[in-house]
Design an enzyme around this catalytic site. Structure first.
Site, short mmCIF file in Angstrom:
data_model
loop_
_atom_site.label_atom_id
_atom_site.label_comp_id
_atom_site.label_asym_id
_atom_site.label_seq_id
_atom_site.Cartn_x
_atom_site.Cartn_y
_atom_site.Cartn_z
N VAL A 41 7.39 -13.40 4.31
CA VAL A 41 8.36 -12.35 4.02
C VAL A 41 7.89 -11.03 4.63
O VAL A 41 8.67 -10.27 5.21
CB VAL A 41 8.52 -12.20 2.49
CG1 VAL A 41 9.32 -10.96 2.13
CG2 VAL A 41 9.20 -13.45 1.92
N ALA A 114 6.11 -28.30 2.73
CA ALA A 114 5.09 -29.08 2.03
C ALA A 114 5.59 -29.50 0.66
O ALA A 114 6.20 -28.70 -0.07
CB ALA A 114 3.82 -28.23 1.89
N GLY A 175 19.54 -1.37 -8.35
CA GLY A 175 18.09 -1.40 -8.58
C GLY A 175 17.40 -0.24 -7.89
O GLY A 175 17.53 -0.07 -6.68
N ASP A 303 2.51 -13.59 -4.08
CA ASP A 303 3.65 -13.36 -4.98
C ASP A 303 3.85 -14.48 -5.99
O ASP A 303 4.25 -14.24 -7.13
CB ASP A 303 4.95 -13.20 -4.17
CG ASP A 303 5.04 -11.85 -3.46
OD1 ASP A 303 4.06 -11.08 -3.51
OD2 ASP A 303 6.10 -11.57 -2.85
N HIS A 435 -8.98 20.77 7.18
CA HIS A 435 -7.85 21.68 7.08
C HIS A 435 -7.21 21.83 8.46
O HIS A 435 -7.94 21.92 9.45
CB HIS A 435 -8.32 23.05 6.60
CG HIS A 435 -7.23 24.07 6.56
ND1 HIS A 435 -6.27 24.10 5.58
CD2 HIS A 435 -6.93 25.09 7.41
CE1 HIS A 435 -5.44 25.11 5.82
NE2 HIS A 435 -5.82 25.72 6.92
#
Ligand code: FAD
Length: 463
Positions: A41, A114, A175, A303, A435
């Site tokens: 993904v 698989a 969402g 996930d 900076h």
């Protein structure tokens, strides 16, 4: 034996390919099975295409908005065919890169689906493969909503939303999580009228509340209509439009060119998983800190093994599982998993939010620095934003760092290291930051926590 492996990895996304490469580095004979494209993904439908579109949109916005700096262009136009060709090539290159890394590390891979036969046996088509260890890295997919069936044209999920086939004039996004707000930014930048509705009373899940509220204020200023405590009760496709009925803080029925359902993702697991007797939690595979399931020799990463649903979390878990398989001492420690949201400005967080730190029982101190006081922010005309540090009052340890800021994605690494290394807020304040940089805002927030920031009024001012 040709079909016998030290490990088989199911899924070639960030979790699976990282596990496979690390196993290869450690000299293990291993096989990765992927049913779509290597990279998963992240490379094909998520992180990469969405960030490429965000960048294109950012350039278009800049082309329109730099008039006040004396730069003018013609009205930017977008040729979707060329953009999509470029995006496809970028994805092809990334996917090809994983293939090259596989070859370099002697990872065998096959294309196919698989199916688990038992903890040591996997079937792909008519072939059977055996292994000493099984790593399940089968990822996740968008959650569909009942009665809002995806048709890819007017009712979209995130896979459709990265595959721009036409530019909507108006879009409703369901969402206000990371994915919803990133697409709101993409489509707004590309010229659409964007409405986002969220059922909860806040955006971005459990992100520090002050930070998510600050982001929403800025997005609203940009013209993105975000409505909390509002749900989409129903949709009706009417030709090339969708009529949506909204209920809650916003009550109206209106037509949009497109509706994007971005209400979250659910785990995807391989066929045959039920034969293993794995402990599950709402569909996600339960794992320990070694990413091992309750069945010895069976690991789950990324996930499909639970949140946060992030590519870098999946990659880390892949490395941990590979090292555990190789007998190395490795464990996954989620103490400071960074989270970036690529809105404008970006949000980046690491460690505990103010709410989480309080709930965990800490007595906290908080330092904040607003970008309006940051020189670097002035130089690019982006002064809307805030950086916030949450510290432990007792020890001064950094508990969390949260930023709504341009370049927050680059700044957050400092926070991750600070938390991982057990730095104090004072350590950050004492470290000289270059900076002018956006990174100075983390130093100033740290100094503000102790009442001694230079570029803002500190209350109380410390001697
Ligand atoms: P996946 O990437 O889902 O890969 C799993 C793979 O397994 C897939 O390729 C699938 O085809 C394969 N597979 C499944 N079942 C089988 C089977 N039975 N046999 C063979 N193969 C199988 N995360 C970030 O960290 N940063 C971001 O900026 C970011 N942006 C995102 C934007 C969008 C729009 C989306 C949708 C997601 C985004 N994410 C982002 C999340 C990120 O993409 C996922 O967290 C990550 O891809 C999870 O990796 P994974 O390896 O667990 O699973």
């Amino acid at each position: 034996m040709a079909n016998t492996y030290d490990a088989i990895v199911i899924g070639g996304g960030p979790g699976g390919y990282s596990a496979a490469i690390r196993l290869g580095q450690l000299g293990k004979k291993m096989l990765c099975v992927e049913k779509e494209r290597l990279g998963g993904v992240c490379l094909v439908w998520g992180c990469m295409p969405s960030k490429a579109l965000l960048h294109v949109g950012e350039v278009m916005v800049q082309a329109r908005e730099l008039k006040d700096r004396g730069i003018t262009f013609g009205e930017p136009k977008i040729d979707l065919a060329t953009l999509n060709k470029w995006k496809s090539k970028m994805i092809d290159d990334l996917v090809g890169g994983i293939g090259t890394l596989f070859k370099l590390n002697k990872v065998e891979s096959i294309a196919g689906t698989a199916e688990i036969v038992d903890k040591n046996t996997v079937k792909v088509g008519s072939e059977t493969y055996t292994c000493s260890n099984l790593v399940i890295a089968s990822g996740s997919e968008p959650i569909p909503l009942p009665n809002m069936e995806r048709n890819g044209k007017t009712i979209l999920n995130s896979d459709d939303a990265v595959s721009l086939t036409d530019l909507p004039k108006s879009i409703l996004i369901l969402g206000a999580g990371v994915i919803g707000l990133e697409f709101a930014t993409i489509y707004k930048r590309l010229g659409a009228d964007v409405t986002v509705v969220e059922m909860m009373d806040h955006a971005l899940g459990d992100t520090d509340l002050e930070i998510s509220q600050a982001l929403l204020r800025i997005l609203k200023k940009q013209g993105i209509n975000v409505h909390l405590k509002t749900k989409c009760a129903s949709v009706e496709v009417k030709g090339s439009k969708v009529s949506a009925k909204l209920e809650g803080e916003l009550n109206e029925t209106r037509e949009y060119d497109k509706v994007l359902v971005a209400v979250g993702r659910r785990p995807r697991t391989p066929k045959g998983i039920d034969k293993l007797g794995l402990q599950m939690d709402r569909g996600f595979i339960k794992v320990d800190d070694k990413r091992m399931t309750n069945v010895a020799g069976v690991f789950a990463i990324g996930d499909c093994a639970g949140g946060p649903l992030l590519a870098h979390k999946a990659m880390k878990e892949g490395v941990v599982a590979a090292e555990v398989i190789a007998g190395l001492p490795a464990a996954y420690d989620p103490m400071a998993v960074p989270n970036c949201v690529y809105t404008d400005p970006q949000v980046a967080t690491a460690g505990l939010s103010e709410e989480q730190a309080k709930a965990a029982g800490y007595e906290i101190t908080v330092g904040k620095f607003r970008l309006a006081a940051l020189g670097r922010a002035r130089t690019i005309g982006a002064t809307d934003g805030i950086v916030k540090i949450v510290g432990d009052k007792k020890t001064d340890l950094v508990l969390g760092v949260h930023a709504v800021s341009p370049m927050a994605e680059a700044m957050i690494g400092e926070a991750v290291i600070a938390i991982e290394m057990g730095a104090t807020v004072e350590d950050i304040g004492l470290s000289i930051h270059a900076h002018p940089t956006f990174g100075e805002s983390i130093m100033e927030a740290a100094e503000a926590l102790h009442g001694k920031a230079i570029h803002i009024a500190n209350t109380p001012v410390k001697a």
